[in-house]
Scaffold this motif. Structure first.
Motif, mmCIF file in Angstrom:
data_model
loop_
_atom_site.group_PDB
_atom_site.id
_atom_site.type_symbol
_atom_site.label_atom_id
_atom_site.label_comp_id
_atom_site.label_asym_id
_atom_site.label_seq_id
_atom_site.Cartn_x
_atom_site.Cartn_y
_atom_site.Cartn_z
ATOM 1 N N ALA A 195 0.403 -1.337 0.241
ATOM 2 C CA ALA A 195 -0.022 0.419 -0.056
ATOM 3 C C ALA A 195 0.893 1.825 0.062
ATOM 4 C CB ALA A 195 -0.720 0.362 1.054
ATOM 5 N N GLY A 196 2.065 1.403 1.053
ATOM 6 C CA GLY A 196 2.482 2.852 1.065
ATOM 7 C C GLY A 196 3.714 3.264 -0.397
ATOM 8 N N ALA A 197 4.135 1.472 -0.239
ATOM 9 C CA ALA A 197 4.840 1.983 -1.627
ATOM 10 C C ALA A 197 4.477 2.093 -3.576
ATOM 11 C CB ALA A 197 5.672 0.089 -1.295
ATOM 12 N N GLU A 198 2.883 1.648 -3.152
ATOM 13 C CA GLU A 198 2.308 1.962 -4.351
ATOM 14 C C GLU A 198 2.340 2.840 -4.327
ATOM 15 O OE1 GLU A 198 0.342 1.247 -8.219
ATOM 16 O OE2 GLU A 198 1.694 -0.238 -6.680
ATOM 17 N N SER A 199 1.776 3.468 -2.848
ATOM 18 C CA SER A 199 0.975 4.762 -3.397
ATOM 19 C C SER A 199 2.570 6.085 -3.530
ATOM 20 C CB SER A 199 0.338 5.335 -1.996
ATOM 21 O OG SER A 199 1.825 5.379 -1.043
ATOM 22 N N ASP A 200 3.549 5.428 -3.351
ATOM 23 C CA ASP A 200 4.510 6.494 -3.778
ATOM 24 C C ASP A 200 4.889 5.849 -5.708
ATOM 25 O OD1 ASP A 200 5.316 7.289 -1.707
ATOM 26 O OD2 ASP A 200 7.272 5.308 -1.691
ATOM 27 N N ARG A 201 4.665 4.757 -5.770
ATOM 28 C CA ARG A 201 4.376 5.052 -7.584
ATOM 29 C C ARG A 201 3.622 5.648 -7.786
ATOM 30 N NH1 ARG A 201 8.856 4.105 -8.284
ATOM 31 N NH2 ARG A 201 9.165 1.755 -7.208
ATOM 32 N N GLU A 202 2.306 5.763 -7.319
ATOM 33 C CA GLU A 202 1.286 6.293 -8.204
ATOM 34 C C GLU A 202 1.220 7.789 -8.373
ATOM 35 O OE1 GLU A 202 -2.020 5.689 -9.769
ATOM 36 O OE2 GLU A 202 -0.958 3.916 -9.603
ATOM 37 N N GLU A 203 2.311 8.243 -7.320
ATOM 38 C CA GLU A 203 2.413 9.696 -7.023
ATOM 39 C C GLU A 203 2.944 9.922 -8.922
ATOM 40 O OE1 GLU A 203 3.707 11.991 -2.867
ATOM 41 O OE2 GLU A 203 4.300 10.085 -2.595
ATOM 42 N N LEU A 223 7.533 11.310 -18.527
ATOM 43 C CA LEU A 223 8.506 10.331 -17.950
ATOM 44 C C LEU A 223 9.875 10.727 -17.798
ATOM 45 C CD1 LEU A 223 8.460 8.214 -15.845
ATOM 46 C CD2 LEU A 223 8.593 6.308 -17.320
ATOM 47 N N LEU A 224 9.930 10.490 -19.372
ATOM 48 C CA LEU A 224 11.781 10.919 -19.302
ATOM 49 C C LEU A 224 12.100 12.498 -19.334
ATOM 50 C CD1 LEU A 224 11.883 9.377 -22.926
ATOM 51 C CD2 LEU A 224 13.306 8.674 -21.175
ATOM 52 N N ARG A 225 11.636 13.280 -18.874
ATOM 53 C CA ARG A 225 11.088 14.202 -18.437
ATOM 54 C C ARG A 225 11.446 14.654 -17.371
ATOM 55 N NH1 ARG A 225 9.779 19.604 -22.141
ATOM 56 N NH2 ARG A 225 9.650 18.795 -24.314
ATOM 57 N N LEU A 226 10.257 13.560 -16.125
ATOM 58 C CA LEU A 226 10.484 14.023 -14.648
ATOM 59 C C LEU A 226 12.294 13.637 -14.760
ATOM 60 C CD1 LEU A 226 7.466 12.960 -12.787
ATOM 61 C CD2 LEU A 226 9.747 11.255 -12.572
ATOM 62 N N ARG A 227 12.410 11.952 -15.507
ATOM 63 C CA ARG A 227 13.636 11.249 -14.844
ATOM 64 C C ARG A 227 15.327 12.595 -14.957
ATOM 65 N NH1 ARG A 227 12.643 5.288 -17.332
ATOM 66 N NH2 ARG A 227 11.405 4.575 -15.799
ATOM 67 N N ALA A 228 15.283 12.867 -16.287
ATOM 68 C CA ALA A 228 15.680 14.246 -16.483
ATOM 69 C C ALA A 228 16.460 15.030 -15.832
ATOM 70 C CB ALA A 228 15.471 14.775 -17.564
ATOM 71 N N ALA A 237 13.201 9.897 -8.911
ATOM 72 C CA ALA A 237 12.020 10.060 -9.089
ATOM 73 C C ALA A 237 10.603 10.990 -8.744
ATOM 74 C CB ALA A 237 11.374 9.413 -10.655
ATOM 75 N N ILE A 238 10.685 10.113 -7.469
ATOM 76 C CA ILE A 238 10.057 10.374 -6.670
ATOM 77 C C ILE A 238 9.519 11.262 -6.542
ATOM 78 C CG2 ILE A 238 8.690 8.613 -4.210
ATOM 79 C CD1 ILE A 238 9.294 6.572 -5.572
ATOM 80 N N GLU A 239 10.491 11.962 -5.504
ATOM 81 C CA GLU A 239 11.259 13.009 -4.491
ATOM 82 C C GLU A 239 10.138 14.114 -5.603
ATOM 83 O OE1 GLU A 239 13.984 12.494 -2.102
ATOM 84 O OE2 GLU A 239 15.051 12.912 -3.473
ATOM 85 N N VAL A 240 10.770 14.053 -6.975
ATOM 86 C CA VAL A 240 10.377 15.491 -7.980
ATOM 87 C C VAL A 240 8.964 14.656 -9.038
ATOM 88 C CG1 VAL A 240 10.459 15.976 -11.045
ATOM 89 C CG2 VAL A 240 12.524 15.491 -9.287
#
Length: 254
Positions: A195-203, A223-228, A237-240
């Motif tokens: 649940a907690g980890a999946e919520s991170d990925r949902e962000e 997604l590429l721009r987010l990663r860049a 990526a999660i922090e951004v």
């Protein structure tokens, strides 16, 4: 002589099976009676006790392909960050082990060939103080379930005995996940672990959607721009993604 060799081989095989059963029992016994929310941390603690030759570890499970892998548990912040770095830069031993369905080892991330193999991951891993990573796939009935990822702060290979134990632990982790899923009285099964980890990925998914709308680009480009942006700022990526979702960051400023 041939008979002795066969007996010796049989003894070694029997010892391996006994060790495999011991490790699997230790893992499942430690987790069986726990509420789902406590399972991930307990899983990592038990694995780390079984693997004293490493500095830390994480377990990642695959959801809808490698880009949506979820960190089920991590023994410490460094292990968690290593897993997220690989998601952010799109390369690393964990991703390769899942893709190849075979163990992948980076015995010295400060030197070639590991630096050439994973140039972005090597730089970021070094910043966390990690010099060696060992990734083992978790085998399911069909597709791999995920990976067990080990790290050390010093370079070098695992000894034959430590590698053997690590591979048996990876087998046991896969068995534990499958066994607990079938044994769970919760109709949602072990999905509640995530649940907690999946919520991170949902962000990340949410932020990707926002970038698509703001910039008029495809999901892949977003997604590429987010990663860049994450890589340029030395963030995950999660922090951004969180910064984009709470509107403290806007990629239209690029």
């Amino acid at each position: 002589m041939a008979g002795d060799d066969l007996l010796g081989g049989g003894d070694a095989e029997q010892e391996t099976e006994i060790e495999r059963a011991r490790i699997a029992h230790a893992l499942i016994a430690d987790l069986r009676e726990l509420p789902p929310v406590e399972v991930p941390d307990a899983l990592c603690r038990t694995c780390l006790e079984l693997l004293p030759a490493v500095s830390g570890l994480s377990v990642s499970v695959l959801a809808d392909g490698l880009d949506t892998g979820i960190v089920l548990c991590a023994s410490d912040d460094v292990a968690a960050r290593l897993a997220e770095i690989q998601f952010t830069v799109g390369e690393g031993p964990c991703r390769e082990a899942a893709r190849l369905r075979a163990p992948v080892f980076a015995t010295d991330l400060t030197r070639a060939p590991d630096q050439r193999r994973w140039p972005l991951f090597s730089v970021q891993a070094a910043k966390t103080g990690v010099e060696a990573v060992f990734s083992l796939p978790l085998a399911g009935a069909g597709n791999p379930l995920g990976t067990l990822d080990l790290y050390r702060e010093t370079p070098g290979s695992l000894s034959a005995d430590h590698l053997r134990t690590a591979m048996l632990v990876a087998d046991a982790v896969a068995l534990a996940v499958i066994a607990l899923e079938h044994a769970s009285p919760d109709p949602e099964g072990v999905v509640t672990w995530l649940a907690g980890a999946e919520s991170d990925r949902e962000e990340v998914h949410h932020a990707t959607g926002m970038i698509m709308m703001q910039l008029g680009v495809s999901a892949e480009e977003a997604l590429l721009r987010l990663r860049a942006r994450a890589f340029a700022q030395g963030r995950t990526a999660i922090e951004v993604a969180r910064a984009i979702v709470d509107r403290s960051m806007d990629l239209r400023d690029d």
